[in-house]
Motif scaffolding. Structure first.
Motif, short mmCIF file in Angstrom:
data_model
loop_
_atom_site.label_atom_id
_atom_site.label_comp_id
_atom_site.label_asym_id
_atom_site.label_seq_id
_atom_site.Cartn_x
_atom_site.Cartn_y
_atom_site.Cartn_z
N LEU A 515 0.82 -1.21 0.00
CA LEU A 515 0.00 0.00 0.00
C LEU A 515 0.85 1.26 0.00
O LEU A 515 1.88 1.33 0.66
N GLY A 516 0.37 2.26 -0.75
CA GLY A 516 1.02 3.56 -0.74
C GLY A 516 0.30 4.51 0.19
O GLY A 516 -0.24 4.09 1.22
N PHE A 517 0.26 5.80 -0.18
CA PHE A 517 -0.33 6.80 0.71
C PHE A 517 -1.42 7.61 0.01
O PHE A 517 -1.74 8.71 0.45
N SER A 518 -1.99 7.05 -1.06
CA SER A 518 -3.16 7.69 -1.64
C SER A 518 -4.32 7.55 -0.68
O SER A 518 -4.28 6.77 0.29
N GLU A 519 -5.38 8.32 -0.92
CA GLU A 519 -6.53 8.25 -0.01
C GLU A 519 -7.11 6.85 0.04
O GLU A 519 -7.45 6.34 1.11
N GLU A 520 -7.19 6.19 -1.13
CA GLU A 520 -7.73 4.84 -1.16
C GLU A 520 -6.84 3.87 -0.40
O GLU A 520 -7.34 2.99 0.34
N ASP A 521 -5.52 4.01 -0.55
CA ASP A 521 -4.59 3.11 0.15
C ASP A 521 -4.62 3.36 1.66
O ASP A 521 -4.47 2.42 2.46
N ARG A 522 -4.80 4.60 2.07
CA ARG A 522 -4.90 4.89 3.50
C ARG A 522 -6.13 4.20 4.10
O ARG A 522 -6.09 3.67 5.21
N VAL A 523 -7.24 4.24 3.35
CA VAL A 523 -8.46 3.56 3.82
C VAL A 523 -8.20 2.07 3.98
O VAL A 523 -8.56 1.46 4.99
N GLU A 524 -7.58 1.47 2.98
CA GLU A 524 -7.31 0.03 3.04
C GLU A 524 -6.32 -0.30 4.14
O GLU A 524 -6.43 -1.34 4.80
N ASN A 525 -5.36 0.59 4.38
CA ASN A 525 -4.38 0.40 5.45
C ASN A 525 -5.08 0.25 6.80
O ASN A 525 -4.84 -0.69 7.57
N ILE A 526 -6.01 1.17 7.07
CA ILE A 526 -6.72 1.15 8.35
C ILE A 526 -7.70 -0.03 8.39
O ILE A 526 -7.89 -0.65 9.44
N ARG A 527 -8.32 -0.34 7.25
CA ARG A 527 -9.25 -1.47 7.24
C ARG A 527 -8.54 -2.76 7.62
O ARG A 527 -9.03 -3.54 8.46
N ARG A 528 -7.38 -2.99 7.04
CA ARG A 528 -6.65 -4.22 7.35
C ARG A 528 -6.22 -4.27 8.81
O ARG A 528 -6.34 -5.30 9.47
N VAL A 529 -5.73 -3.14 9.29
CA VAL A 529 -5.26 -3.11 10.68
C VAL A 529 -6.43 -3.32 11.63
O VAL A 529 -6.30 -4.02 12.65
N GLY A 530 -7.58 -2.72 11.32
CA GLY A 530 -8.75 -2.93 12.15
C GLY A 530 -9.16 -4.39 12.20
O GLY A 530 -9.52 -4.92 13.26
#
Length: 636
Positions: A515-530
């Motif tokens: 994952l990078g740091f685009s808005e979509e990737d940030r959403v996915e980053n938090i989704r996975r961690v959650g």
């Protein structure tokens, strides 16, 4: 007028007579047909409904007097009654001679009860038309005999088909103006049937009529003796609406957990398809937990069977975890459960739909958060062409992909309109901004269902002797999140607590390295961690999460995975200037130099929590003191 009203409305004493009881019982036994009328402006939709109400004796004498007065002031029929004014209730509609809002009317005949929705014809009121169609069983699409099939006819037919209506009446109106010409009617019928072939309608009845005079509406028209089909009212009284809801698999979204005292626990809701009996085995769609129906309770007493449309309270022989929004179903006929969906969306908001924005989504009784990740294509409702689209504006329709914060149980909309529909809600204004029809889940397999196990988080929590929690540390880079989280974990470890620390940088070296740091990737980053944090809490651990997680909506997505006080949001509050002075990793310097893009606090915003469980001020207090604050909050 008083006499007319008195004779039309029975007195309380009259309602107690055996005859009145029989009449009311007979009325309750009649079937109900919901239908809507739609068509282009001035095709005669409101006139048609007004004439139906008048000819079925549902208009009181005082209403006729008022109609005569309004016809003289607003009417378009000279000295004759303008029946459209019975339905066009808004002042703006009367002045403009058009329908703007959706008007609902009720009437009944000896054969059936009806609820009719008069919907707008203008393209800018597509959302109103969709609202009227969402609960209808049949659509009456009006066509002006002088104009034939228009783009609006195609648009309305497409929306009707999209919203799952499978029975259509094409009312070719104003035949009196074209001299009741059979050739004109035949050409319009052939044209409509040709383009409607791909819409999947189960029945199409085409009827020539003159709504203003009632010809072929409620009575036969000698002037159109060449027409041998039914009048509109005859067709509405006899059309067979498939009982798919009754014959389909059992579905009951739980609206309320009914627990009036310690001795009763029931699950209240309206059955949207199928039937259920005491002794039936049922499952909770999302969790897979099984139970047996003990009772079907209602205000009028227990039932031996409940079917689609019944509002009931089910009690179960076993105690299992069920909450509002869960869907009860047969164990062998479970709906899909997914958090990634593709769906048609009708946009109803004044502000456009833009991929990446967060909305609340309500599927049945389940309310969660959603992100529209992609607009696959827009749909030109006039030409039915699929076009590339980056946004959807008011009244536009698109095929979209959505990511939900929590999985929801659903059936495809074409299978079940109740469990396959959803609305999108603006979380700030609480306004409904979109209506959706689920097409399918976005996953590679269609045979995935959650497996229930006997050892759950409660059993693991009892074994570990601690309550699972998620401590979610959020703040700017350099605020001290990881430092404080590390100290808190040490103190918990000293107390014999089982913990695990998830750090933003560490996770991006493994699980989220793609994952990078685009808005979509940030959403996915938090989704996975959650999701990972949830797995750890299921294991009975106290999980510490140290992530910038700059957006409130992302943190809300994570919070929605947990119940009650399991999620503790901790704002590690440090002013940007202080964090930038610290700059332990040199990231701010690189961001200022343009070497790092989308860096929080520099060229990407940070949205501080509005009401966190804990607020830690790192400017005036030490990390050690703040860690102790966290421990005290946990009351260990």
């Amino acid at each position: 007028m008083t006499q007319a009203l008195t004779s039309a409305v029975p007195s309380a004493d009259a309602l107690d007579t055996p005859l009145a009881v029989d009449i009311l019982a007979d009325h309750e036994q009649k079937g109900l047909l919901r239908f809507l009328t739609c068509g282009s402006v001035d095709d005669g939709k409101s006139t048609l409904i007004g004439r139906l109400l008048h000819d079925t004796k549902k208009v009181f004498e005082d209403q006729v007097a008022a109609l005569r007065k309004d016809s003289a002031r607003f009417g378009t029929q000279g000295e004759e009654l303008d029946f459209a004014l019975l339905v066009d209730g808004l002042e703006a509609e009367r002045e403009q001679g058009i329908t703007i809002d959706v008007a609902y009317r009720f009437f009944a005949t000896e054969e059936r009860k009806f609820i009719v929705a008069d919907t707008p014809g203008h393209e800018q009121y597509t959302r109103n038309m969709a609202t009227g169609a969402s609960t209808a069983d049949l659509a009456v699409i009006l066509i002006d005999a002088r104009k034939g099939v228009l783009p609006q006819t195609r648009r309305h037919s497409f929306i009707v088909s999209l919203l799952g209506i499978r029975h259509v009446v094409v009312a070719v109106n104003k035949m009196d103006i074209v001299g009741y010409a059979q050739e004109t009617f035949a050409a319009i019928e052939a044209d409509y049937r040709a383009f409607a072939e791909g819409f999947g309608f189960e029945s199409i009845e085409v009827i020539p009529m003159a709504a203003i005079t009632g010809e072929n509406l409620t009575r036969r028209a000698p002037s159109m003796s060449w027409y041998e089909g039914p009048t509109l009212l005859e067709h509405l009284e006899t059309v067979r609406i498939d009982a798919d809801a009754v014959n389909g698999p059992f579905r009951m979204p739980v609206q309320w957990v009914n627990r009036p005292n310690l001795d009763f626990r029931g699950y209240a809701g309206t059955i949207v398809s199928g039937s259920v009996r005491p002794g039936d085995s049922i499952a909770v769609a999302a969790s897979g937990r099984l139970a047996t129906v003990a009772r079907i309770a209602t205000m009028g007493g227990d039932l031996e069977e409940a079917t689609a449309g019944d509002a009931v309270t089910l009690t179960l022989a076993e105690e299992i975890d069920i909450s509002r929004g869960d869907v009860l179903c047969p164990p062998d006929q479970r709906p899909e459960v997914a958090d990634r969906l593709s769906a048609h969306v009708i946009w109803m908001g004044d502000e456009p739909l833009v991929p990446g924005r967060r909305y609340a989504v309500k599927v049945g009784k389940r309310l969660t958060s959603a992100l529209v990740t992609r607009i696959v294509h827009g749909i030109d409702v006039n030409t039915l062409q699929e076009d590339a689209a980056e946004t959807l504006s008011l009244n536009e329709i698109g095929f979209c992909e959505l990511a939900l914060a929590t999985p929801v149980a659903f059936d495809p909309y074409e299978v079940n309109r109740d469990t396959g529909a959803f609305v999108l809600i603006d979380p700030l204004s609480n306004q409904t901004v979109g209506a959706g029809m689920i097409w399918r889940s976005l996953r590679k397999a269609d045979n995935i269902h959650r497996q229930a196990f006997d050892i759950d988080r409660g059993a693991r929590s009892e074994l570990t002797g601690q309550k699972p929690r998620v401590l979610w540390f959020t703040g700017l880079s350099g605020a001290g999140k990881s430092t404080i989280a590390n100290l808190v974990e040490q103190k918990l470890h000293e107390k014999g607590r089982l913990t695990f620390l998830l750090d933003g940088d560490n996770v991006r070296h493994g699980l989220n390295r793609d994952l990078g740091f685009s808005e979509e990737d940030r959403v996915e980053n938090i989704r996975r961690v959650g999701e990972v944090a949830k797995l750890f809490t299921d294991a009975g651990l106290i999980v510490l999460v140290s992530f910038i997680s700059p957006f409130r909506s992302d943190r809300k997505l994570a919070r929605d995975l947990f119940k009650g006080d399991e999620f503790v949001e901790i704002h590690v509050d440090t002013p940007l200037s202080v964090a930038e002075d610290r700059d332990p990793k040199g990231l701010y310097r690189k961001a200022r130099a343009g070497e790092i893009r989308n860096f929080t606090g520099i060229d990407s915003p940070y949205e501080p929590p509005e009401s966190p469980e804990l607020h830690l001020d790192t400017v005036h207090r030490s990390a050690e003191e703040l860690a102790e604050d966290v421990i005290r909050h946990l009351k260990l």
